[in-house]
Design a protein around this motif. Structure first.
Motif, PDB file in Angstrom:
ATOM      1  N   GLY A  60     -23.754 -58.334 -42.028  1.00 49.99           N
ATOM      2  CA  GLY A  60     -23.357 -57.243 -41.144  1.00 49.99           C
ATOM      3  C   GLY A  60     -21.977 -56.721 -41.478  1.00 49.99           C
ATOM      4  O   GLY A  60     -21.325 -57.165 -42.423  1.00 49.99           O
ATOM      5  N   LYS A  61     -21.517 -55.781 -40.695  1.00 45.58           N
ATOM      6  CA  LYS A  61     -20.187 -55.222 -40.885  1.00 45.58           C
ATOM      7  C   LYS A  61     -19.134 -56.232 -40.451  1.00 45.58           C
ATOM      8  O   LYS A  61     -19.358 -57.034 -39.548  1.00 45.58           O
ATOM      9  CB  LYS A  61     -20.031 -53.953 -40.054  1.00 45.58           C
ATOM     10  N   ALA A  62     -17.981 -56.160 -41.073  1.00 46.37           N
ATOM     11  CA  ALA A  62     -16.880 -57.041 -40.699  1.00 46.37           C
ATOM     12  C   ALA A  62     -16.320 -56.642 -39.339  1.00 46.37           C
ATOM     13  O   ALA A  62     -16.358 -55.476 -38.957  1.00 46.37           O
ATOM     14  CB  ALA A  62     -15.787 -56.960 -41.756  1.00 46.37           C
ATOM     15  N   GLY A  63     -15.828 -57.613 -38.596  1.00 39.83           N
ATOM     16  CA  GLY A  63     -15.207 -57.333 -37.310  1.00 39.83           C
ATOM     17  C   GLY A  63     -16.140 -57.607 -36.142  1.00 39.83           C
ATOM     18  O   GLY A  63     -17.274 -58.049 -36.311  1.00 39.83           O
ATOM     19  N   ALA A  64     -15.642 -57.338 -34.967  1.00 45.12           N
ATOM     20  CA  ALA A  64     -16.418 -57.560 -33.751  1.00 45.12           C
ATOM     21  C   ALA A  64     -17.371 -56.401 -33.506  1.00 45.12           C
ATOM     22  O   ALA A  64     -17.129 -55.275 -33.918  1.00 45.12           O
ATOM     23  CB  ALA A  64     -15.481 -57.709 -32.568  1.00 45.12           C
ATOM     24  N   SER A  65     -18.451 -56.684 -32.830  1.00 44.35           N
ATOM     25  CA  SER A  65     -19.406 -55.627 -32.517  1.00 44.35           C
ATOM     26  C   SER A  65     -19.607 -55.568 -31.005  1.00 44.35           C
ATOM     27  O   SER A  65     -19.219 -56.472 -30.267  1.00 44.35           O
ATOM     28  CB  SER A  65     -20.740 -55.891 -33.209  1.00 44.35           C
ATOM     29  N   ASP A  66     -20.213 -54.506 -30.547  1.00 40.53           N
ATOM     30  CA  ASP A  66     -20.502 -54.354 -29.116  1.00 40.53           C
ATOM     31  C   ASP A  66     -21.560 -55.368 -28.711  1.00 40.53           C
ATOM     32  O   ASP A  66     -22.482 -55.668 -29.476  1.00 40.53           O
ATOM     33  CB  ASP A  66     -21.006 -52.939 -28.827  1.00 40.53           C
ATOM     34  N   PRO A  67     -21.461 -55.878 -27.480  1.00 38.54           N
ATOM     35  CA  PRO A  67     -22.490 -56.813 -27.014  1.00 38.54           C
ATOM     36  C   PRO A  67     -23.810 -56.085 -26.770  1.00 38.54           C
ATOM     37  O   PRO A  67     -23.828 -54.861 -26.604  1.00 38.54           O
ATOM     38  CB  PRO A  67     -21.912 -57.355 -25.707  1.00 38.54           C
ATOM     39  N   PRO A  68     -24.910 -56.834 -26.733  1.00 38.52           N
ATOM     40  CA  PRO A  68     -26.201 -56.202 -26.449  1.00 38.52           C
ATOM     41  C   PRO A  68     -26.193 -55.541 -25.072  1.00 38.52           C
ATOM     42  O   PRO A  68     -25.427 -55.922 -24.184  1.00 38.52           O
ATOM     43  CB  PRO A  68     -27.195 -57.366 -26.490  1.00 38.52           C
ATOM     44  N   ALA A  69     -27.046 -54.564 -24.883  1.00 40.76           N
ATOM     45  CA  ALA A  69     -27.080 -53.809 -23.623  1.00 40.76           C
ATOM     46  C   ALA A  69     -27.384 -54.700 -22.421  1.00 40.76           C
ATOM     47  O   ALA A  69     -26.918 -54.436 -21.310  1.00 40.76           O
ATOM     48  CB  ALA A  69     -28.114 -52.690 -23.727  1.00 40.76           C
ATOM     49  N   ASP A  70     -28.139 -55.772 -22.612  1.00 40.42           N
ATOM     50  CA  ASP A  70     -28.506 -56.637 -21.485  1.00 40.42           C
ATOM     51  C   ASP A  70     -27.510 -57.779 -21.248  1.00 40.42           C
ATOM     52  O   ASP A  70     -27.744 -58.647 -20.420  1.00 40.42           O
ATOM     53  CB  ASP A  70     -29.907 -57.214 -21.700  1.00 40.42           C
TER      54      ASP A  70
END
Length: 78
Positions: A60-70
């Motif tokens: 995946g992309k480096a760094g933090a990602s948004d949490p899942p919608a649920d």
């Protein structure tokens, strides 16, 4: 891939330097970093020694990602 970055203080601004190492050369990168840090400890004009890595096979992309919608985060208090 690994990259070692450091500054040489030969001028008033210093000179930024770097050395690249292939993904299978981590041992060489660590040894090179240690050599620079020993020079720094001995009083040579070397500073800000750091080793950075980047995985070219990252999924995946480096760094933090948004949490899942649920995802429902809740702060628990004692």
């Amino acid at each position: 891939m690994f990259v070692v970055y450091w500054l040489e203080e030969g001028t008033s601004m210093g000179t930024a330097r770097f050395e690249r190492f292939a993904a299978d050369e981590m041992t060489k990168a660590l040894a090179f970093t240690e050599t620079l840090r020993k020079q720094q400890a001995a009083g040579d004009d070397v500073s800000f020694v750091t080793l950075c890595s980047e995985n070219p096979r990252s999924v995946g992309k480096a760094g933090a990602s948004d949490p899942p919608a649920d995802y429902a985060w809740k702060k628990r208090r004692p």
